[in-house]
Design a protein around this motif. Sequence first.
Motif, short mmCIF file in Angstrom:
data_model
loop_
_atom_site.label_atom_id
_atom_site.label_comp_id
_atom_site.label_asym_id
_atom_site.label_seq_id
_atom_site.Cartn_x
_atom_site.Cartn_y
_atom_site.Cartn_z
N ILE A 115 -7.75 16.76 -6.59
CA ILE A 115 -8.98 16.34 -7.26
C ILE A 115 -9.49 17.41 -8.21
N PHE A 116 -9.55 18.67 -7.74
CA PHE A 116 -10.10 19.68 -8.65
C PHE A 116 -9.08 20.14 -9.69
N PHE A 117 -7.79 20.20 -9.32
CA PHE A 117 -6.80 20.71 -10.26
C PHE A 117 -6.61 19.75 -11.44
N PRO B 194 0.83 -1.22 0.00
CA PRO B 194 0.00 0.00 0.00
C PRO B 194 0.86 1.26 0.00
N GLY B 195 0.48 2.21 -0.84
CA GLY B 195 1.20 3.48 -0.90
C GLY B 195 2.37 3.50 -1.85
N ALA B 196 2.72 2.37 -2.45
CA ALA B 196 3.87 2.31 -3.34
C ALA B 196 3.61 3.09 -4.64
N ARG C 44 -13.03 8.65 6.94
CA ARG C 44 -12.52 10.00 7.17
C ARG C 44 -11.01 10.03 6.94
N PRO C 45 -10.58 10.11 5.69
CA PRO C 45 -9.14 10.15 5.41
C PRO C 45 -8.50 11.41 5.97
N SER C 46 -7.25 11.29 6.43
CA SER C 46 -6.55 12.44 7.00
C SER C 46 -6.16 13.44 5.92
N HIS C 47 -5.98 12.97 4.68
CA HIS C 47 -5.63 13.84 3.57
C HIS C 47 -6.63 13.61 2.43
N SER D 120 -5.55 8.64 -0.05
CA SER D 120 -4.57 9.56 -0.61
C SER D 120 -3.79 8.89 -1.75
N HIS D 121 -3.39 7.66 -1.54
CA HIS D 121 -2.66 6.91 -2.57
C HIS D 121 -3.53 6.71 -3.81
N SER D 122 -4.81 6.44 -3.60
CA SER D 122 -5.71 6.26 -4.74
C SER D 122 -5.79 7.52 -5.59
N VAL D 123 -5.96 8.67 -4.93
CA VAL D 123 -6.07 9.92 -5.67
C VAL D 123 -4.76 10.23 -6.40
N LYS D 124 -3.63 10.04 -5.73
CA LYS D 124 -2.33 10.35 -6.32
C LYS D 124 -1.97 9.40 -7.46
N SER D 125 -2.62 8.25 -7.53
CA SER D 125 -2.29 7.26 -8.56
C SER D 125 -3.03 7.50 -9.87
N LEU D 126 -3.97 8.44 -9.89
CA LEU D 126 -4.79 8.67 -11.09
C LEU D 126 -4.14 9.64 -12.06
N ARG D 127 -4.31 9.37 -13.33
CA ARG D 127 -3.90 10.32 -14.37
C ARG D 127 -4.88 11.50 -14.35
#
Length: 320
Positions: free
Chosen positions: A257-259, A205-207, A248-251, A226-233
Amino acid sequence: MFAAYAARIDRDQPLDGLELGERPAPGPRPGWSTVTVKAASLNHHDLWTLRGVGISEDRLPMILGCDAAGIDEDGNEVVIHSVIGQTGHGVGPREPRSLLTEVYPGTFAERVSVPTWNLLPKPAGLSFEEAACLPTAWLTAYRMLFTNAGVRPGDSVLVQGAGGGVATAAIVLGKAAGLRVYATSRDAAKRGRAVELGATEAFEPGARLPHRVDAVIETVGAATWSHSVKSLRPGGTLVISGATSGDRPSHPELTRIFFLELKVVGSTMGTKDELEDLLSFCAATGIRPVIDQVLPLDRAREGFERMAAGDLFGKIVLTG
């Protein structure tokens, strides 16, 4: 008839409310059919029911179980679509839809009654145990991938939390549909199993992934958000159907998401038509649900304990 049922609600120790014993058998009802249950599979929804989610005290005791395959009153081998009241069939016109065990008794019993509209023919090539895995976890994964993520052959997908029912289904379905599937798990053995099932690679997880993906299948929640969001194109889609680690994710990653104009889509279960498509897909491709363990109904508590501990890969199935 013998059944596994919620006798009490306990939010902290849900298994303390699970009992096994005799319950009244279903009676005749116009527009409904009684199915002799041959196999039924466990879902986290059953644990949530024991915690009091989606059910109130006045409906107890309640027979648990959403999924089942069995034999109807005419001798037909059938699979049960577990959403009751979808499009109004079998219930009053103002009654909202519900899952089995929320309003009507579930499938962890010798027999269960459902609207006749909810029955689908079981493909001959699927065993009762395999068919019983499809109506909740596998249908959820099917809808997440092909309806809500809208992925196409050649696209790439990250599946968080390999080992759970929905995640395992997403890996198998994605591979069969020509997707490049990446998976995560804290457990090295589960990562190995994910690759055996068709994942291109599996990571902790997080890799960091080899590249950003078109879609993420998210059922873990806070721990992997957070990892899921950062992994998306840019423009990619995150589809979420559960939050086993909390909601309730901390980040929250709102700026990203919007940018990057990411899409976040909630997904719950699926339609009867999608279940019919899923059954056909399994029959045509030869893919089969991954079953962790088959237990007799009178050992249901063992299955619940195994699922609650997360010590499984695939589905736990109960048989009569």
